[in-house]
Design an enzyme around this catalytic site. Sequence first.
Site, PDB file in Angstrom:
ATOM      1  N   SER A 146      22.694 -10.296  43.508  1.00 25.01           N
ATOM      2  CA  SER A 146      22.325 -11.601  43.462  1.00 25.01           C
ATOM      3  C   SER A 146      22.744 -12.457  42.365  1.00 25.01           C
ATOM      4  CB  SER A 146      20.775 -11.530  43.625  1.00 25.01           C
ATOM      5  OG  SER A 146      20.295 -12.813  43.767  1.00 25.01           O
ATOM      6  N   ASP A 305      24.116 -19.281  44.662  1.00 23.77           N
ATOM      7  CA  ASP A 305      24.378 -18.140  43.850  1.00 23.77           C
ATOM      8  C   ASP A 305      25.350 -17.159  44.394  1.00 23.77           C
ATOM      9  OD1 ASP A 305      22.984 -17.138  45.433  1.00 23.77           O
ATOM     10  OD2 ASP A 305      21.448 -15.606  44.544  1.00 23.77           O
ATOM     11  N   ASP A 307      25.432 -14.479  46.316  1.00 23.18           N
ATOM     12  CA  ASP A 307      25.172 -13.979  47.831  1.00 23.18           C
ATOM     13  C   ASP A 307      24.563 -14.934  48.554  1.00 23.18           C
ATOM     14  OD1 ASP A 307      22.701 -13.590  46.278  1.00 23.18           O
ATOM     15  OD2 ASP A 307      22.262 -12.163  47.704  1.00 23.18           O
ATOM     16  N   ASP A 309      21.897 -16.729  48.709  1.00 24.09           N
ATOM     17  CA  ASP A 309      20.537 -16.770  49.381  1.00 24.09           C
ATOM     18  C   ASP A 309      19.628 -17.847  48.306  1.00 24.09           C
ATOM     19  OD1 ASP A 309      20.134 -15.283  46.756  1.00 24.09           O
ATOM     20  OD2 ASP A 309      18.878 -13.804  47.864  1.00 24.09           O
TER      21      ASP A 309
END
Length: 586
Positions: A146, A305, A307, A309
């Site tokens: 993340s 960010d 990834d 999400d």
Amino acid sequence: MSYQSTYEQWKNEEALDRELKTELESLLKNETELEDAFSHPLEFGTAGMRGILGPGINRMNIYTVRQATEGLARFMESQTEENKSRGVAIAYDSRHKSPEFALEAARTLARHGIPAYVFESLRPTPELSFAVRHLNTFTGIMITASHNPANYNGYKIYGESGGQMPPKDADALTEYVRSVENPLQIEVLSEEEAKEKGLLKIIGKEVDDAYLQEVDTVTIDRELVSGEGKDLKLVFTPLHGAGKMLGEKALEQAGFKGFSLVPEQSVADPDFTTVKSPNPEEHSAFEYAISLGEKEGADLLVATDPDADRLGVAVKLPDETYKVLSGNQIGALMLDYILKARKEAGTLPDNAVALKSIVSSELSTAIAEKYQTKMVNVLTGFKFIAEKIQQYQEDGTQTFMFGFEESYGYLVKPFVRDKDAIQALVLIAEVATYYKQKDENLYDALQKIFAEYGCYQEKTISITMSGLEGSAKIASLMRQLREESPESFGGIKVVSTEDYKTQKKVHADGSVTSLNTPASDVLKYFLEDESWIAARPSGTEPKIKFYIGVKAGSEEAAEEKIKAFSAAISEVTNVTPAKSLLKNKL
């Protein structure tokens, strides 16, 4: 086995990855790091695992990835043959070793005859959630850490609903993972053999197109977006991560033509060279976007960010500078627009429901009430929002409208069962367009919301306590808070306390009611002025977090409350195990 013995086991492994073998030698120079890397296994919990890259059982490397996947394979073998044959979808982000870890996971599954569907290149976490549902796989793996620093990576497991695994399956899986004793001895198939046997299948455009087709349904007012949307000046930065391709396509597909990408941050870079932290919660992450926004006179700045999400937003203030909004403010703006637009269009169902975490702002609850929409609070972690969506889908009692967490995670449409920054990107652009055609921006919109509902402000205090000693301190602090429950914070009386671990709500008069959420190590205090404070150890990082939520008549008054409560929390966190919390001094 001592950490020295485990280290020797790795050091003497002839087939050990050469890069890891070199790194092993450098660990001898730092006894503290050596002990941390080999004294205990990397924790595998309900959300998977996350850790620093490097050699050792407490690090992210190809062997700990194989171990986690071996556990997953054994779990799948305990299911029906049909479920096993459905296979696993695998995606990864831009981090160091992400492609390698994805391949190692697929090779491990192939050794068990389990097919893996691996994306051809980096993709966002929400697309992995979508792919599980779209391909009807039994599980999914996302290789990502993340928004953690560049020296981290992680491994997240998804269930067949597209959300992170429900507790029962997650607990069973965890036991299988922990039963794998030696990660160095796990057998895998070669990439070539896995492909020859049809157990390693590469996916890409077909899933992208299907996902984008669903993203197209996020737009509520197509006439508005197709007309005014082309004039919206938006700056988008994927912060060197996986959001660029699909984010760009989603904006173009919706009808937004006037957006610009931050060039320096549109290149996938595992070192995240241009930012101290690739986290849209951090104001410093917007440095390059603000610079470009000032040059282009942008109405809106948006960051995703690594990834993709989580999504952050910065808006233009009256003095032409940019202000980064909080996750709670973004959530309130989105929910207010969704319910308003749906009501005006006559498409707001009578059984509409919105979902948020227990540590997110109550402003959204007030907004939902205005539109006769039910607000349901769930534990922190988007899997709990996904579980509720699945429940409503099965029993038909509620129609999902929106879900969010204060930590910059939002979901508009449930074809994904995790937070989705690509959906949020399209929606927030529509919200900004709605206000632009009124000669206003999102800052103006937020001021209107405050004027109508009151000025809500929130703050999260995150305190890092690393290592075994840190974990003990966090546990001790939570224990003290339970044993000596504060009667007030900053001079404001506590009227009730919710303990999600014991599943009890204790009122000031001593009466007790039951909570109906799963058990979790969280304490939440409700104060007599409608403020609240929560304490929660992080499930993915060595941190304890304190959340503050206040309501006041002005921003200045709200800030004063935040300041007073922050000081009270600071006093709590500075106590030593031998020192009393002094109930009435808080």
